[in-house]
Design an enzyme around this catalytic site. Structure first.
Site, PDB file in Angstrom:
ATOM      1  CG  PHE A 150      50.991 -14.257  36.087  1.00 35.32           C
ATOM      2  CD1 PHE A 150      52.030 -15.178  36.173  1.00 35.32           C
ATOM      3  CD2 PHE A 150      50.281 -13.970  37.234  1.00 35.32           C
ATOM      4  CE1 PHE A 150      52.347 -15.798  37.371  1.00 35.32           C
ATOM      5  CE2 PHE A 150      50.588 -14.580  38.439  1.00 35.32           C
ATOM      6  CZ  PHE A 150      51.621 -15.489  38.512  1.00 35.32           C
ATOM      7  CB  CYS A 151      51.958 -10.690  30.237  1.00 33.97           C
ATOM      8  SG  CYS A 151      53.604 -11.246  29.840  1.00 33.97           S
ATOM      9  CB  ALA A 152      47.742  -9.618  33.608  1.00 32.47           C
TER      10      ALA A 152
END
Ligand SMILES: Cc1ncc(COP(=O)(O)O)c(C=O)c1O
Length: 457
Positions: A376-378
């Site tokens: 999730f781009c985290a």
């Protein structure tokens, strides 16, 4: 308590009737549970854009009637966004492409020598622009409670040297959906002379946000997560640093005058105000769509939206709590109590014995449910949350580790909002229960990195 909402106006969304094929060939209504990536368009937004489309014209450029009308609409959209965000007098609304663009714009605009503070739990759009723009960044460790977040910031700022400082913080996590203590963090930052930019990409679609009350200095959000998928976003807040900075892009619209000098060079006087950072032809449809969504959300009232969402979150967490193989990822919740942490309609989890890509593929191919799997781009946050979780191998193959020698990790995210019917959450819970109990009904294979149904078991 059951909260009933009118699903038709003003927050009806497109796509409610869309049928998608299952692996079996049957068709079912699509259950869109990936709002955190991109929410469906509001019917109201779509209708407003369609009504305006014949009148579409260039902004700030033409003498003709439609250019004048489009310019007025663009500037009116700015005022609508300012009202929606409850900005202070003197604050600016700059239209951008999305949150990533907004935060990169701000990173390019902060005074040289500014030290930026960001928790390692941020989305990459909030985590990365600062160092990329050549600024010094203090990355704060993932806090395990809201109080710990405030204390960590307090300690970091107390130890920081003189000079301009900026905190970038998210309002609601795109991984756990948890709400961050923005007002407390802002008060702490301001006490130490630091400014604050709020990443509201996941907050603005779910909660009323008042810049004046939160007292943040800037706010950023994306149209496509706010039911207005026409390629625009917003950076809004204090004018001083923006007006003092070099324009984000050099080009038409950002300039007041451009003149050839006797020595052969070109002298430019740049605009101040939002136009300074909006070079190029403005995306009037994108801005108008955002304004339309702001009006619809305001008209519907956030109280009703929040109450409805709390009801869905409670049903979801209560249902998942009954499946021992499911582990919900929380940063702040009390250990073992997945219902203890205040969150928007965003929740991530892993399932013991399952690879998350495989599980998500089965939700789609066997139940018509669209969720997201991955990091999730985290990445730093998901790594922290998964800790020593064993990632189950699957016929799809576990995703590649992102760092050499590291275990591969991924999780499943479910997210929802306006227009989500009870049936989507119920179908999701049934699907999770059946997959955990009976296994997938299909064999899956890896096709170009995607997990796809292959043959019936
Ligand atoms: C918390 C958060 N910040 C920033 C972004 C980046 O938004 P965009 O991709 O619209 O630029 C996202 C996108 O998922 C997000 O969830």
């Amino acid at each position: 308590m059951s909260v009933s909402v009118d699903l038709h106006a003003p927050l009806a969304v497109l796509g409610q009737d869309v049928q998608v094929p299952l692996a079996s060939g049957e068709k079912v209504g699509y259950a869109a549970l990936d709002y955190a990536a991109s929410a469906p368009a509001l019917q109201r937004v779509w209708d407003d854009v369609a009504a305006y489309a014949p009148y579409y014209g260039s902004v700030h450029r033409g003498a003709g009637y439609l250019s004048q009308l489009s310019t007025d609409l663009f500037e009116q959209s700015r005022r609508t966004v300012a009202d929606f965000l409850d900005l202070r007098g003197g604050d600016q609304v700059v239209f951008t492409r999305a949150t990533t663009d907004s935060l990169n714009l701000l990173a390019a605009a902060v005074p040289a020598g500014t030290r930026v503070f960001a928790f390692e739990t941020e989305h990459h759009a909030s985590l990365l622009p600062w160092a990329h723009a050549g600024l010094e960044v203090s990355y704060l460790r993932a806090p395990r409670s809201r109080a710990e977040a405030v204390a960590a910031l307090e300690a970091a700022l107390a130890a920081a040297s003189e000079g301009p400082k900026l905190l970038c913080v998210t309002g609601a996590s795109n991984v756990t959906g948890e709400l961050w203590p923005v007002a407390e963090l802002t008060a702490t930052a301001h006490r130490h002379g630091a400014r604050v930019v709020l990443d509201a990409a996941q907050l603005a679609p779910h909660h009323r946000v008042s810049v004046r009350e939160l007292d943040v200095d800037w706010i950023a959000f994306s149209g496509h997560k706010l039911y207005a998928p026409f390629g625009a976003g917003v950076l809004a807040g204090r004018a001083d640093w923006l007006d003092a900075a070099e324009p984000y892009l050099a080009g038409g619209g950002a300039t007041r005058t451009v003149a050839r000098e006797p020595d052969g060079s070109v002298a430019v006087q740049w605009n101040t105000g939002p136009a300074r950072h909006e070079a190029g032809s403005p995306n009037v449809i994108g801005a108008y769509a955002i304004a339309s969504a702001c009006r619809a959300l305001t008209e519907a009232g956030f109280d009703a939206l929040e109450a409805r969402e709390r009801q869905l979150v409670e049903r979801l967490t209560a249902g998942l709590a009954q499946i021992p193989e499911v582990r919900v990822l929380n940063l702040f919740g009390e250990a073992g109590d997945i219902r203890s942490s205040a969150r928007v309609g965003v929740l991530s989890f892993v399932v013991r014995g399952w690879n998350s890509s495989h599980f998500s593929a089965a939700l789609s191919a066997e139940y018509g449910i669209g969720v997201r799997d991955g990091l999730f781009c985290a990445h730093p946050l998901v790594r922290t949350l998964l800790g020593d979780e064993e990632v189950a191998p699957s016929e799809c193959g576990a995703p590649e580790p992102s760092l050499p020698g590291e275990r591969s990790l991924n999780a499943i995210r479910v997210s929802f909002g306006a227009g989500t019917p009870d049936e989507h959450i119920e179908r999701f819970l049934t699907a999770v229960r059946e997959l955990v109990t009976d296994g997938a009904a299909w064999n899956y294979r890896n096709e170009g990195g995607r997990c796809v149904a292959d043959s019936r078991r």
